[in-house]
Design a protein around this motif. Structure first.
Motif, PDB file in Angstrom:
ATOM      1  N   PRO A   1      65.330 -34.505 -56.157  1.00 41.63           N
ATOM      2  CA  PRO A   1      64.506 -35.062 -55.087  1.00 41.63           C
ATOM      3  C   PRO A   1      64.967 -36.452 -54.636  1.00 41.63           C
ATOM      4  O   PRO A   1      65.554 -37.198 -55.398  1.00 41.63           O
ATOM      5  CB  PRO A   1      63.115 -35.123 -55.721  1.00 41.63           C
ATOM      6  N   GLY A   2      64.658 -36.745 -53.394  1.00 40.43           N
ATOM      7  CA  GLY A   2      64.950 -38.071 -52.855  1.00 40.43           C
ATOM      8  C   GLY A   2      65.609 -38.043 -51.488  1.00 40.43           C
ATOM      9  O   GLY A   2      65.483 -38.996 -50.724  1.00 40.43           O
ATOM     10  N   PHE A   3      66.289 -36.953 -51.188  1.00 34.93           N
ATOM     11  CA  PHE A   3      67.034 -36.899 -49.925  1.00 34.93           C
ATOM     12  C   PHE A   3      66.988 -35.497 -49.328  1.00 34.93           C
ATOM     13  O   PHE A   3      66.967 -34.509 -50.070  1.00 34.93           O
ATOM     14  CB  PHE A   3      68.503 -37.289 -50.152  1.00 34.93           C
ATOM     15  N   GLY A   4      66.997 -35.434 -48.015  1.00 41.38           N
ATOM     16  CA  GLY A   4      67.135 -34.157 -47.333  1.00 41.38           C
ATOM     17  C   GLY A   4      68.610 -33.803 -47.214  1.00 41.38           C
ATOM     18  O   GLY A   4      69.490 -34.612 -47.528  1.00 41.38           O
ATOM     19  N   GLY A   5      68.866 -32.585 -46.777  1.00 41.26           N
ATOM     20  CA  GLY A   5      70.228 -32.178 -46.457  1.00 41.26           C
ATOM     21  C   GLY A   5      71.146 -31.942 -47.636  1.00 41.26           C
ATOM     22  O   GLY A   5      72.366 -31.944 -47.479  1.00 41.26           O
ATOM     23  N   GLN A   6      70.596 -31.733 -48.828  1.00 42.60           N
ATOM     24  CA  GLN A   6      71.452 -31.486 -49.995  1.00 42.60           C
ATOM     25  C   GLN A   6      71.662 -29.982 -50.208  1.00 42.60           C
ATOM     26  O   GLN A   6      70.980 -29.146 -49.623  1.00 42.60           O
ATOM     27  CB  GLN A   6      70.817 -32.071 -51.247  1.00 42.60           C
ATOM     28  N   LYS A   7      72.598 -29.689 -51.109  1.00 44.19           N
ATOM     29  CA  LYS A   7      72.985 -28.293 -51.357  1.00 44.19           C
ATOM     30  C   LYS A   7      72.011 -27.651 -52.348  1.00 44.19           C
ATOM     31  O   LYS A   7      71.687 -28.229 -53.388  1.00 44.19           O
ATOM     32  CB  LYS A   7      74.411 -28.291 -51.922  1.00 44.19           C
ATOM     33  N   PHE A   8      71.592 -26.460 -52.033  1.00 42.24           N
ATOM     34  CA  PHE A   8      70.687 -25.657 -52.867  1.00 42.24           C
ATOM     35  C   PHE A   8      71.296 -25.389 -54.252  1.00 42.24           C
ATOM     36  O   PHE A   8      72.479 -25.043 -54.354  1.00 42.24           O
ATOM     37  CB  PHE A   8      70.421 -24.336 -52.133  1.00 42.24           C
ATOM     38  N   ILE A   9      70.477 -25.535 -55.301  1.00 41.44           N
ATOM     39  CA  ILE A   9      70.935 -25.279 -56.676  1.00 41.44           C
ATOM     40  C   ILE A   9      70.579 -23.833 -57.053  1.00 41.44           C
ATOM     41  O   ILE A   9      69.394 -23.475 -57.149  1.00 41.44           O
ATOM     42  CB  ILE A   9      70.260 -26.282 -57.662  1.00 41.44           C
ATOM     43  N   PRO A  10      71.584 -22.970 -57.275  1.00 41.65           N
ATOM     44  CA  PRO A  10      71.326 -21.525 -57.438  1.00 41.65           C
ATOM     45  C   PRO A  10      70.483 -21.134 -58.652  1.00 41.65           C
ATOM     46  O   PRO A  10      69.854 -20.075 -58.640  1.00 41.65           O
ATOM     47  CB  PRO A  10      72.730 -20.915 -57.550  1.00 41.65           C
ATOM     48  N   SER A  11      70.432 -21.967 -59.715  1.00 42.73           N
ATOM     49  CA  SER A  11      69.620 -21.586 -60.885  1.00 42.73           C
ATOM     50  C   SER A  11      68.127 -21.491 -60.530  1.00 42.73           C
ATOM     51  O   SER A  11      67.330 -20.970 -61.318  1.00 42.73           O
ATOM     52  CB  SER A  11      69.822 -22.583 -62.029  1.00 42.73           C
ATOM     53  N   THR A  12      67.780 -21.961 -59.332  1.00 44.41           N
ATOM     54  CA  THR A  12      66.380 -21.865 -58.876  1.00 44.41           C
ATOM     55  C   THR A  12      65.898 -20.413 -58.834  1.00 44.41           C
ATOM     56  O   THR A  12      64.724 -20.146 -59.115  1.00 44.41           O
ATOM     57  CB  THR A  12      66.251 -22.492 -57.466  1.00 44.41           C
TER      58      THR A  12
END
Ligand code: DX5
Ligand code: ZN
Length: 216
Positions: A140-151
Motif C-alpha cells: 500500500p501507498g501508491f497507485g499504478g503498481q503491479k498486481f502480486i499474483p499470490s493474491t
C-alpha cells in the motif's frame, strides 16, 4: 460479476467533481478513498475535509481505506465525513476487535485490511467481527503498481476460512493492480469487490473500464 470500487487516487485531483460525476453515472457501486498518513505508508494522499466534500456529491457509498497508524483515533471523523464503509489495517491496530466494534457501532461497515505479506491465518479470531476483508494485492501507498499474483491463493484461503466459520455474508475486496485482464480470475477465486484506480482513471473511458471489470 463483481462490485467495482473505483479509487480516485488514480484520478486528476484538479477535476474531482467531474471524476465523482463519472463514478455517479457508472456501474460502480462504491467509491474508494485512500487515506494515508506518511507513517504507516510512505505517502500522504488526502484527508477528511476532502472526503466530506466528496460525500456531498457522491451518489455511491464511500469506501474509506485507512492506511494510518492507530485508526481508532479517526473513526468518528470518518462517520462525520460521510463514510459508509471503513477498512483498517491489521498491521496498524493494537486492539483490532475494538476498532471494528467502534466502526459498526457508528453504523458503518467494518473491514480488515491485510498487507501482501500478512497471512490470512491472523484473521482466525477476528473474521466474525468484520463485514469485509480487503486483501492488498500491492504494497500500500501508491497507485499504478503491479498486481502480486499470490493474491489469488490468498482469496481462496480466505473464502475457505469464511466458509468453515459459516460467515456467508463476509465480502472479500481486492485492492492494487486490478485491471480488465485479471478481474475475471479474481472473481473466480472468490473476490466480491474490486478496487481499481489506474486501470479506470488512466483510461480515456473510465465508465467503460468500470463496466468491463464489473461484468468480467
Ligand atoms: C494503494 C491504494 C489503492 C490504489 C489502487 O495503496 O490502496 O486503492 O489507489 O490503485 P491501482 O488500481 O492503480 O493499483
Ligand atoms: Zn485502497
Amino acid at each position: 460479476m463483481a462490485v467495482v470500487s473505483p479509487s480516485i487516487l488514480g484520478a486528476d485531483f484538479c477535476h474531482l467533481a467531474e471524476v465523482i460525476d463519472i463514478v455517479n453515472h457508472s456501474e460502480a457501486e462504491l467509491i474508494h478513498l485512500d487515506v494515508m498518513d506518511g507513517v504507516f505508508v510512505p505517502n500522504i494522499s488526502f484527508g477528511f475535509p476532502v472526503i466530506k466534500h466528496i460525500s456531498k456529491i457522491s451518489e455511491k457509498p464511500l469506501d474509506v481505506h485507512l492506511m494510518i497508524m492507530d485508526p481508532d483515533r479517526y473513526i468518528e471523523t470518518c462517520k462525520k465525513s460521510g463514510a459508509g464503509w471503513v477498512s483498517v489495517h491489521y498491521e496498524a491496530c493494537t486492539h483490532l476487535d475494538r476498532v471494528l466494534s467502534h466502526i459498526k457501532e457508528l453504523g458503518m461497515k467494518a473491514g480488515i485490511v491485510l498487507n501482501p505479506h500478512t497471512p490470512v491465518s491472523v484473521l482466525e479470531y477476528s473474521l466474525e467481527n468484520a463485514d469485509f476483508v480487503l486483501l492488498m494485492s500491492v504494497n500500500p501507498g501508491f497507485g499504478g503498481q503491479k498486481f502480486i499474483p499470490s493474491t489469488y491463493r490468498k482469496i481462496k484461503e480466505l473464502r475457505a476460512m469464511a466458509d468453515r466459520q459459516e460467515l456467508k455474508n463476509l465480502k472479500i475486496e481486492v485492492d492494487g493492480g486490478v485491471n480488465t485482464d485479471n478481474a475475471a480470475r479474481l472473481t473466480e477465486a472468490g473476490a466480491d469487490i474490486l478496487v481499481a484506480g489506474n486501470a479506470v482513471f488512466a483510461s480515456d473511458d473510465p465508465a467503460a473500464v468500470i463496466s468491463a471489470i464489473r461484468n468480467c
